[in-house]
Every structure is written in structure tokens, then in C-alpha cells.
Design a protein around this motif. Structure first.
Motif, PDB file in Angstrom:
ATOM      1  N   GLU A 154       0.839  -1.161  -0.026  1.00  0.00           N
ATOM      2  CA  GLU A 154       0.028   0.023   0.130  1.00  0.00           C
ATOM      3  C   GLU A 154       0.816   1.202   0.012  1.00  0.00           C
ATOM      4  O   GLU A 154       2.172   1.331   0.355  1.00  0.00           O
ATOM      5  N   PRO A 155       0.524   2.258  -0.496  1.00  0.00           N
ATOM      6  CA  PRO A 155       1.327   3.595  -0.678  1.00  0.00           C
ATOM      7  C   PRO A 155       1.512   4.065   1.023  1.00  0.00           C
ATOM      8  O   PRO A 155       2.729   4.682   0.890  1.00  0.00           O
ATOM      9  N   THR A 156       0.909   3.715   1.866  1.00  0.00           N
ATOM     10  CA  THR A 156       1.385   4.320   3.269  1.00  0.00           C
ATOM     11  C   THR A 156       2.474   3.308   3.886  1.00  0.00           C
ATOM     12  O   THR A 156       2.964   3.607   4.798  1.00  0.00           O
ATOM     13  N   GLY A 157       2.613   2.053   3.212  1.00  0.00           N
ATOM     14  CA  GLY A 157       3.721   1.157   3.737  1.00  0.00           C
ATOM     15  C   GLY A 157       4.971   1.561   3.504  1.00  0.00           C
ATOM     16  O   GLY A 157       5.376   2.255   2.655  1.00  0.00           O
ATOM     17  N   HIS A 158       5.674   1.732   4.980  1.00  0.00           N
ATOM     18  CA  HIS A 158       7.042   2.175   4.651  1.00  0.00           C
ATOM     19  C   HIS A 158       7.947   1.466   5.482  1.00  0.00           C
ATOM     20  O   HIS A 158       7.674   0.755   6.736  1.00  0.00           O
ATOM     21  N   LEU A 159       9.323   1.472   5.191  1.00  0.00           N
ATOM     22  CA  LEU A 159      10.313   0.349   5.825  1.00  0.00           C
ATOM     23  C   LEU A 159      11.247   1.230   5.942  1.00  0.00           C
ATOM     24  O   LEU A 159      12.017   2.028   5.406  1.00  0.00           O
TER      25      LEU A 159
END
Length: 210
Positions: A69-74
Motif C-alpha cells: 500500500e502507498p502508506t507502507g514504509h520500511l
């Protein structure tokens, strides 16, 4: 002499022949532990995820594939400049896009805001922290209430390395780390035996209570 050299490079690989050999060792020996740490974390597509001591970037690759998803951040942190550079090269396209952020820093002093991380995972990492309590407290600080932390390890391998003085002191014992997690505000801290094909390993779970 060899034990001290190996311990130094495992805890803080440098750009050297010894550091290069350790990076190859990590790629060969950590992949199953890294991938299982990612899977056991229950990462959701829109989560903000943190890997501690990311090494050459194998776990980062596995986790990034789940953040669809666009909000996914690593986010990844590592104390070794050499590992930071190696992972930055491996993940360069995702770093350029903003999907992945890598920091060269100490686990006990991460440049992250309070209560912003959904999931934390790490592998073959905590044994080298100077202070388990400081590391655990910093992990707890950055995690959201109810966030899950997972670390994977092979206890029989740790015991062997400890017997050869590659792992100094008592920090390698899982119960010592688990006590530090509980003292830092984590709940439901437990260790479970896991199986992957014919390989047995252990997973420690902890939930951030706030």
C-alpha cells in the motif's frame, strides 16, 4: 585472537577482508532467519516497519515485498557503515522512491519519532548491544501501542559461539534479553521453537504496552 576478530566483525563489520567474509557469512547463514522474522511479524501492506541491524539487506528485501500500500514504509538501522552502504546499494531503487529509509546509527539512539512503528524485526543482533536495557527501551519508545516485535535466532549456534568466546558475556542468553524487554514496557514476552524445513530455530515475541 581469531575469536576476538570474529566477534568484532560480527558486531560491527568493516570494509576489509574480514568484513567482506562476515558479509558473505551473513548472507549464507541468516537468510532463513531473516525471512522467518519477516513472516512471523505479521506485516500488513500499510504498516510502518523497522528492521534493527539490517546487515546486507536480506530482511529488508523480504519485508519490502509485503508493503504494497502507498502508506507502507520500511525503515532499517545498522551501526556498521559498511552494512549501511551494502544495504543502501541493494535497496537503492526503493530508497530513491521513499519507500525505504536507512539510517546509520546505534539502536540505542535512533532518529525516529515516538510511537510511529507498527512492527519491528531483527535477527542475530541483540547479543552485540552494549546495553540491552537501553536498546529495548529505545525500541519501545518508537513503537506504537500494541506493536509487535519479533527476533529470530538459533540457540544452539549461539551456545557454540559463546563457548568459543565469540559472544562475550551473558547478553546472548534469550532470557536476559527477554527480561530487558519486560523491564522496558513490553508485554506478552515469550520464546517459541520454530521449524523451517529441517532447521529448528527460536523466535522471541514482544508486544509494546503503552
Amino acid at each position: 585472537m581469531w575469536a576476538a576478530t570474529l566477534a568484532k566483525q560480527l558486531s560491527h563489520p568493516t570494509r576489509s577482508v574480514a568484513g567482506w567474509l562476515v558479509s558473505k557469512f551473513l548472507v549464507t547463514n541468516n537468510q532463513i532467519l531473516e525471512e522467518n522474522a519477516v513472516q512471523l511479524s505479521g506485516i500488513l501492506p500499510g504498516d510502518t516497519v523497522l528492521e534493527l541491524g539490517h546487515g546486507p539487506g536480506l530482511g529488508l528485501q523480504s519485508a519490502a515485498r509485503l508493503l504494497t500500500e502507498p502508506t507502507g514504509h520500511l525503515i532499517g538501522v545498522d551501526y556498521s557503515q559498511y552494512m549501511h552502504q551494502m544495504a543502501s546499494e541493494r535497496m537503492k531503487e526503493l530508497v530513491a522512491s521513499g519507500k525505504v529509509t536507512l539510517h546509520h546509527c546505534d539502536v540505542a539512539a535512533m532518529p525516529l519519532a515516538d510511537s510511529t512503528i507498527d512492527k519491528v524485526f531483527h535477527c542475530n543482533c541483540y547479543y552485540f548491544w552494549p546495553s540491552l536495557r537501553k536498546g529495548a527501551s529505545e525500541i519501545h519508545r518508537v513503537m506504537k501501542p500494541g506493536g509487535l516485535m519479533v527476533t529470530t535466532l538459533k540457540l544452539n549456534r549461539l551456545a557454540y559461539f559463546a563457548s568459543k568466546r565469540v559472544l562475550p558475556g551473558e547478553n546472548w542468553h534469550p532470557e536476559v534479553y527477554m527480561a530487558a524487554l519486560k523491564d522496558s514496557g513490553f508485554t506478552d514476552v515469550r520464546m517459541e521453537d520454530k521449524q523451517h524445513s529441517d532447521i529448528t530455530f527460536q523466535a522471541i515475541y514482544a508486544t509494546a504496552l503503552k
